[in-house]
Design a protein around this motif. Structure first.
Motif, mmCIF file in Angstrom:
data_model
loop_
_atom_site.group_PDB
_atom_site.id
_atom_site.type_symbol
_atom_site.label_atom_id
_atom_site.label_comp_id
_atom_site.label_asym_id
_atom_site.label_seq_id
_atom_site.Cartn_x
_atom_site.Cartn_y
_atom_site.Cartn_z
ATOM 1 N N GLU A 1 -2.193 -2.504 9.059
ATOM 2 C CA GLU A 1 -2.771 -1.224 8.320
ATOM 3 C C GLU A 1 -2.576 -0.009 9.245
ATOM 4 O O GLU A 1 -3.191 -0.239 10.200
ATOM 5 N N VAL B 1 0.941 -1.143 -0.031
ATOM 6 C CA VAL B 1 -0.062 -0.160 -0.138
ATOM 7 C C VAL B 1 0.708 1.366 -0.139
ATOM 8 O O VAL B 1 1.686 1.419 1.075
ATOM 9 N N GLU C 1 1.936 4.979 0.654
ATOM 10 C CA GLU C 1 1.323 6.093 1.125
ATOM 11 C C GLU C 1 2.194 6.965 1.240
ATOM 12 O O GLU C 1 3.536 7.044 0.887
#
Ligand SMILES: [Zn+2]
Length: 235
Positions: A204, A87, A89
């Protein structure tokens, strides 16, 4: 299966190992500038994202805050080089650690707690015993010692979630859409989010790295490490 968060020992002076290093990941995405929140960015690192083949990688060493549009432009450059499960970011670090090291390292090093390095023999044992989710990337650390084993950073992909009942989210920012939370001191995992059979993963929206009991038992066969394993439950 029981799970543990990696933590730094409270008293570094009483550790078994003298090893220390100074290093940065080779590339990064910028943080995002928000008129309301200031600069927004995390500490995640994906050392497996190898950008040396990307011609436009010059802008990818500058972490300074950028507009959301510029962030999106750079993230789009990186995306094809990032494996599934990563992910991207704001302010995430990419590529191998590059720097210098000194002293002797134990089987596992977690200084800081969101950067997990294993010695070469520990990497070989983890892979040889068939543990899952072990993604070792060799850290490019210059050292004066020639006999010292290489160190590998373990990439932690954010596969699990904290349980919503232990999170206190901030209201969503109308400008950048952020609705993050600060790490709750008392926390537990959302059971259904735990990836089955995976022995190391990230959580997460946090910097936490979680390992299985099997991981702890395996690396402990090589002797002690200056790492605290704090059990994290699930519900
Ligand atoms: Zn904002």
């Amino acid at each position: 299966m029981r799970y543990f968060e990696l933590e730094e020992p409270e008293d570094l002076e009483s550790g078994q190992w003298s090893g220390s290093y100074r290093a940065e990941h080779r590339w990064c995405l910028p943080s995002i500038r928000c008129p309301r929140c200031g600069a927004r960015g995390g500490l995640q690192a994906y050392p497996s994202v190898e950008l040396s083949g990307l011609p436009e990688n010059d802008s990818l060493t500058d972490i300074r805050p950028q507009s959301a549009e510029e962030y999106a432009r750079r993230a789009a450059l990186v995306r094809p080089f990032a494996a599934a499960g990563i992910v991207l970011e704001p302010a995430c670090r990419l590529g191998p650690l590059v720097g210098t090291a000194r002293g002797h390292f134990g089987p596992v090093t977690a200084l800081p707690s969101w950067q997990v390095l294993v010695r070469e023999d520990a990497r070989d044992l983890l892979l040889g015993e068939g543990l899952q989710g072990i993604i070792p990337i060799r850290a490019e650390l210059r050292t004066r010692r020639t006999k010292e084993q290489a160190l590998y950073e373990l990439e932690a992909r954010p596969l699990a979630k904290l349980h919503p009942d232990c999170i206190d989210r901030a209201p969503t920012c109308p400008d950048c859409g952020d609705n993050g939370f600060s790490l709750p001191p008392k926390r537990w995992l959302l059971r259904e989010s735990i990836p089955q059979g995976v022995d190391l993963f990230g959580v997460e929206e946090t910097t936490r790295i979680v390992v299985s009991e099997r991981f702890v038992d395996t690396v402990n066969r090589l002797g002690p490490s200056d790492v605290v394993y704090r059990e994290i439950t699930a519900e």
